[in-house]
Design an enzyme around this catalytic site. Structure first.
Site, PDB file in Angstrom:
ATOM      1  CG  HIS A 151      39.209  43.747  39.146  1.00 28.84           C
ATOM      2  ND1 HIS A 151      38.052  43.617  38.432  1.00 28.84           N
ATOM      3  CD2 HIS A 151      38.850  44.136  40.392  1.00 28.84           C
ATOM      4  CE1 HIS A 151      37.019  43.947  39.198  1.00 28.84           C
ATOM      5  NE2 HIS A 151      37.475  44.259  40.391  1.00 28.84           N
ATOM      6  CG  ASP A 190      41.108  44.996  47.886  1.00 28.08           C
ATOM      7  OD1 ASP A 190      40.591  44.441  46.903  1.00 28.08           O
ATOM      8  OD2 ASP A 190      40.459  45.439  48.853  1.00 28.08           O
TER       9      ASP A 190
HETATM   10  C1  SDX Z   1      37.935  42.766  44.754  1.00 25.97           C
HETATM   11  O1  SDX Z   1      34.850  41.532  41.167  1.00 25.97           O
HETATM   12  C2  SDX Z   1      34.927  42.688  41.767  1.00 25.97           C
HETATM   13  O2  SDX Z   1      34.409  43.703  41.334  1.00 25.97           O
HETATM   14  C3  SDX Z   1      35.661  42.631  43.095  1.00 25.97           C
HETATM   15  C4  SDX Z   1      35.997  43.965  43.751  1.00 25.97           C
HETATM   16  C5  SDX Z   1      34.740  44.694  44.235  1.00 25.97           C
HETATM   17  O3  SDX Z   1      34.785  45.928  44.372  1.00 25.97           O
HETATM   18  O4  SDX Z   1      33.742  44.002  44.566  1.00 25.97           O
HETATM   19  O5  SDX Z   1      36.665  44.797  42.820  1.00 25.97           O
HETATM   20  C6  SDX Z   1      36.877  43.784  44.969  1.00 25.97           C
HETATM   21  O6  SDX Z   1      37.708  41.631  45.043  1.00 25.97           O
HETATM   22  C7  SDX Z   1      39.243  43.167  44.114  1.00 25.97           C
HETATM   23  C8  SDX Z   1      40.208  41.943  43.901  1.00 25.97           C
HETATM   24  C9  SDX Z   1      40.907  41.679  45.246  1.00 25.97           C
HETATM   25  N1  SDX Z   1      41.669  40.392  45.164  1.00 25.97           N
HETATM   26  C10 SDX Z   1      43.005  40.362  45.112  1.00 25.97           C
HETATM   27  O7  SDX Z   1      43.719  41.360  45.031  1.00 25.97           O
HETATM   28  C11 SDX Z   1      43.580  38.938  45.187  1.00 25.97           C
HETATM   29  C12 SDX Z   1      44.695  38.765  44.133  1.00 25.97           C
HETATM   30  N2  SDX Z   1      44.063  38.771  42.781  1.00 25.97           N
HETATM   31  C13 SDX Z   1      43.731  37.485  42.221  1.00 25.97           C
HETATM   32  O8  SDX Z   1      43.406  36.468  43.099  1.00 25.97           O
HETATM   33  C14 SDX Z   1      42.910  37.601  40.938  1.00 25.97           C
HETATM   34  O9  SDX Z   1      43.502  38.558  40.163  1.00 25.97           O
HETATM   35  C15 SDX Z   1      41.428  37.889  41.047  1.00 25.97           C
HETATM   36  C16 SDX Z   1      40.719  36.936  41.935  1.00 25.97           C
HETATM   37  C17 SDX Z   1      41.187  39.289  41.549  1.00 25.97           C
HETATM   38  C18 SDX Z   1      40.834  37.792  39.638  1.00 25.97           C
HETATM   39  O10 SDX Z   1      40.908  36.463  39.253  1.00 25.97           O
HETATM   40  P1  SDX Z   1      40.437  35.973  37.796  1.00 25.97           P
HETATM   41  O11 SDX Z   1      39.728  37.043  37.060  1.00 25.97           O
HETATM   42  O12 SDX Z   1      39.758  34.652  37.950  1.00 25.97           O
HETATM   43  O13 SDX Z   1      41.798  35.813  37.033  1.00 25.97           O
HETATM   44  P2  SDX Z   1      42.610  34.472  36.901  1.00 25.97           P
HETATM   45  O14 SDX Z   1      42.759  33.826  38.242  1.00 25.97           O
HETATM   46  O15 SDX Z   1      42.002  33.674  35.797  1.00 25.97           O
HETATM   47  O16 SDX Z   1      44.047  35.035  36.474  1.00 25.97           O
HETATM   48  C19 SDX Z   1      44.396  35.209  35.095  1.00 25.97           C
HETATM   49  C20 SDX Z   1      45.906  34.966  35.058  1.00 25.97           C
HETATM   50  C21 SDX Z   1      46.312  33.603  35.650  1.00 25.97           C
HETATM   51  O17 SDX Z   1      47.518  33.223  35.055  1.00 25.97           O
HETATM   52  P3  SDX Z   1      47.452  32.191  33.745  1.00 25.97           P
HETATM   53  O18 SDX Z   1      46.707  30.965  34.224  1.00 25.97           O
HETATM   54  O19 SDX Z   1      46.721  32.960  32.662  1.00 25.97           O
HETATM   55  O20 SDX Z   1      48.895  31.923  33.424  1.00 25.97           O
HETATM   56  O21 SDX Z   1      46.575  35.953  35.873  1.00 25.97           O
HETATM   57  C22 SDX Z   1      47.238  35.294  36.961  1.00 25.97           C
HETATM   58  C23 SDX Z   1      46.627  33.925  37.088  1.00 25.97           C
HETATM   59  O22 SDX Z   1      47.541  33.022  37.668  1.00 25.97           O
HETATM   60  N3  SDX Z   1      46.989  36.132  38.146  1.00 25.97           N
HETATM   61  C24 SDX Z   1      47.906  36.432  39.059  1.00 25.97           C
HETATM   62  C25 SDX Z   1      47.253  37.284  39.970  1.00 25.97           C
HETATM   63  N4  SDX Z   1      45.979  37.467  39.585  1.00 25.97           N
HETATM   64  C26 SDX Z   1      45.824  36.743  38.450  1.00 25.97           C
HETATM   65  N5  SDX Z   1      49.207  36.072  39.204  1.00 25.97           N
HETATM   66  C27 SDX Z   1      49.853  36.565  40.288  1.00 25.97           C
HETATM   67  N6  SDX Z   1      49.287  37.398  41.204  1.00 25.97           N
HETATM   68  C28 SDX Z   1      48.002  37.768  41.078  1.00 25.97           C
HETATM   69  N7  SDX Z   1      47.434  38.593  41.966  1.00 25.97           N
END
Ligand code: SDX
Length: 426
Positions: A308, A365
């Protein structure tokens, strides 16, 4: 200059620039850089707005480190366990929880508007049977501007509340109708003797002249899910609503944009993706393979329902949903096979260094999908459920933006990396 400010020094020239620090009620201090370009001739750059406050707001507060969420000052666990979704929708719109009498009046206003214009049904006919309900919902909400074209300018609080009631009341009917159409089933009209959440389940699952028995626990579970989704400060879809609202477009366009933005699998579409991912993983024996894929930088696979932007601790909504899911295991038929896979993923991810270091916890989720499954809500409707919960939050954010006297149209700048001038000389 306010007594508290931050000084930026351009090391190339030694020039100093002061920017005021704004004090919040709660949360990090905010540096006001509204004059940054005018003062320095430079832009700031903030990919994904990770460090940017886009607005002033009094609606929702999140402490990502502590895993805390409040709507209008009320903690989410209090609202989810002690209040109904309509209490919460009223709170978001009117800034205070309703009395018994005001809640009844609010519910009546919604009941009065729960029907949709019969000619809207032609819209459903226009879509192929396999159309995703989110495509239908975003179109149907935008089409409300055609059915209520007499009141697109929201100049008075009464007109604004009329719009708010219409959208909150009609989304469940549009959602249920779109699903029924996709299944080739007759639609079930709103039953005004039923409560908001019960009525939606009834429109989704009943058949003409065949009253289904809904268990109270089903209604309570869905009502809790709506409450947990009701608002979440400046997430991507709320930002989309605010951007469209800032152009003075009518609210139906803004809310329809919110639906489209929420549909993304990185956002509100994640609940559907979680279930599809559990089904794809297929067995607990495969979990290790997919955890490895999620950690592999060269593999685009991500663990849906994990991570998140703001929560670097447990998502408090996920904590509440996890308890609810575990309670429902006995009372509803939670898919035990998918639950076993989900529990294995959670157990490994919460102890694996890759997830721990990046503070990737299960989010809302990760748990909502299995509960919605058990409520016999089809996967493709999961994001629609999210919309039904989030609608009052989007509208409250829309109202707040409109009430700000110094509201400006959203118009960010860019870091241009394209070609320099190459127009041939005349
Ligand atoms: C919602 O914003 C809100 O408030 C949203 C929400 C709401 O109520 O409105 O809470 C609802 O959207 C919840 C999130 C639902 N999405 C998912 O579950 C999809 C999977 N999660 C990711 O796509 C991700 O975690 C996000 C999109 C939720 C957050 O992305 P960020 O903040 O841009 O984080 P990032 O992509 O910069 O990740 C940081 C690191 C990265 O690795 P490094 O580059 O540091 O090595 O964490 C890794 C990412 O690769 N990472 C994951 C991951 N999520 C982040 N690795 C594997 N699996 C994951 N799910």
């Amino acid at each position: 200059m306010s007594k508290e400010s931050i000084t930026v020094i351009d090391n190339r020239t030694g020039e100093k620039f002061d920017f005021p620090i704004l004090q919040p009620t709660l949360g990090p201090d905010v540096v006001d850089i509204s004059s940054f370009y005018k003062d320095t001739g430079m832009f700031t750059f903030d990919r994904g707005f990770t460090s940017t406050a886009s607005c002033r707001s009094k609606i929702t507060y999140i402490d990502g480190a502590k895993g805390k969420l409040m709507y209008r000052g009320y903690d989410i666990s209090y609202l989810a366990t002690k209040k109904t979704f309509l209490d919460v929708a009223y709170l978001l719109l009117h800034k205070e929880l309703p009395s018994e009498e005001k809640l009844k009046a609010f519910q009546f206003e919604l009941k009065k508007r729960s029907y949709i214009n019969e000619s809207m049904k032609k819209l459903f006919d226009a879509f192929p049977d396999n159309a995703h309900p989110m495509a239908i919902l975003s179109s149907a909400i935008a089409s409300l501007s055609a059915f209520y074209s007499d009141s697109l300018d929201m100049d008075t609080p009464e007109e604004v509340m009329e719009m708010a009631h219409r959208i909150i009341a009609k989304i469940p009917t549009i959602a249920a109708f779109s699903y029924r159409y996709s299944q080739g089933h007759p639609v079930i009209y709103p039953d005004l003797t039923k409560g908001f959440t019960e009525n939606f389940l009834f429109m989704l699952r009943a058949y003409p002249h065949n009253y289904i028995e809904l268990k109270p626990i089903e209604i309570e579970a869905l009502d809790t899910i709506f409450t947990l989704h009701a608002d979440h400060e400046q997430n991507a879809s709320t930002t989309a609503v605010r951007v469209v609202a800032s152009t003075q477009a009518h609210p139906y366009a803004a809310i329809s944009t919110g639906v489209s933005a929420l549909w993304g699998r990185a956002h509100g579409g994640a609940n559907e993706s979680v279930i599809r991912q559990l089904e794809m993983i297929g067995s607990v024996e495969n979990v290790d393979k997919y955890i490895a894929k999620a950690k592999d930088k060269n593999d685009p696979f991500r663990l849906m329902g994990f991570g998140h932007r703001v929560y670097k601790n447990f998502d408090p909504r996920a904590t509440i949903l996890k308890k609810l899911r575990d309670r429902l295991v006995d009372e509803l038929d939670i898919d035990s096979h998918l639950l076993e896979i989900a529990n294995k993923i959670e157990k490994i991810a919460l102890s694996d260094e890759y997830f721990v270091k990046r503070k990737l916890y299960p989010n809302i989720d990760f748990y909502s999908g299995l509960i919605l499954n058990a409520l016999k809500i089809p996967k493709e409707m999961f994001a629609v459920i999210f919309v039904m919960g989030r609608a009052p939050g989007w509208i409250a954010q829309w109202i707040e933006l409109k009430e700000q006297p110094d509201m400006k149209i959203a118009r960010p700048r860019q870091l241009y990396l394209g070609p320099d001038e190459k127009t041939p000389k005349e």
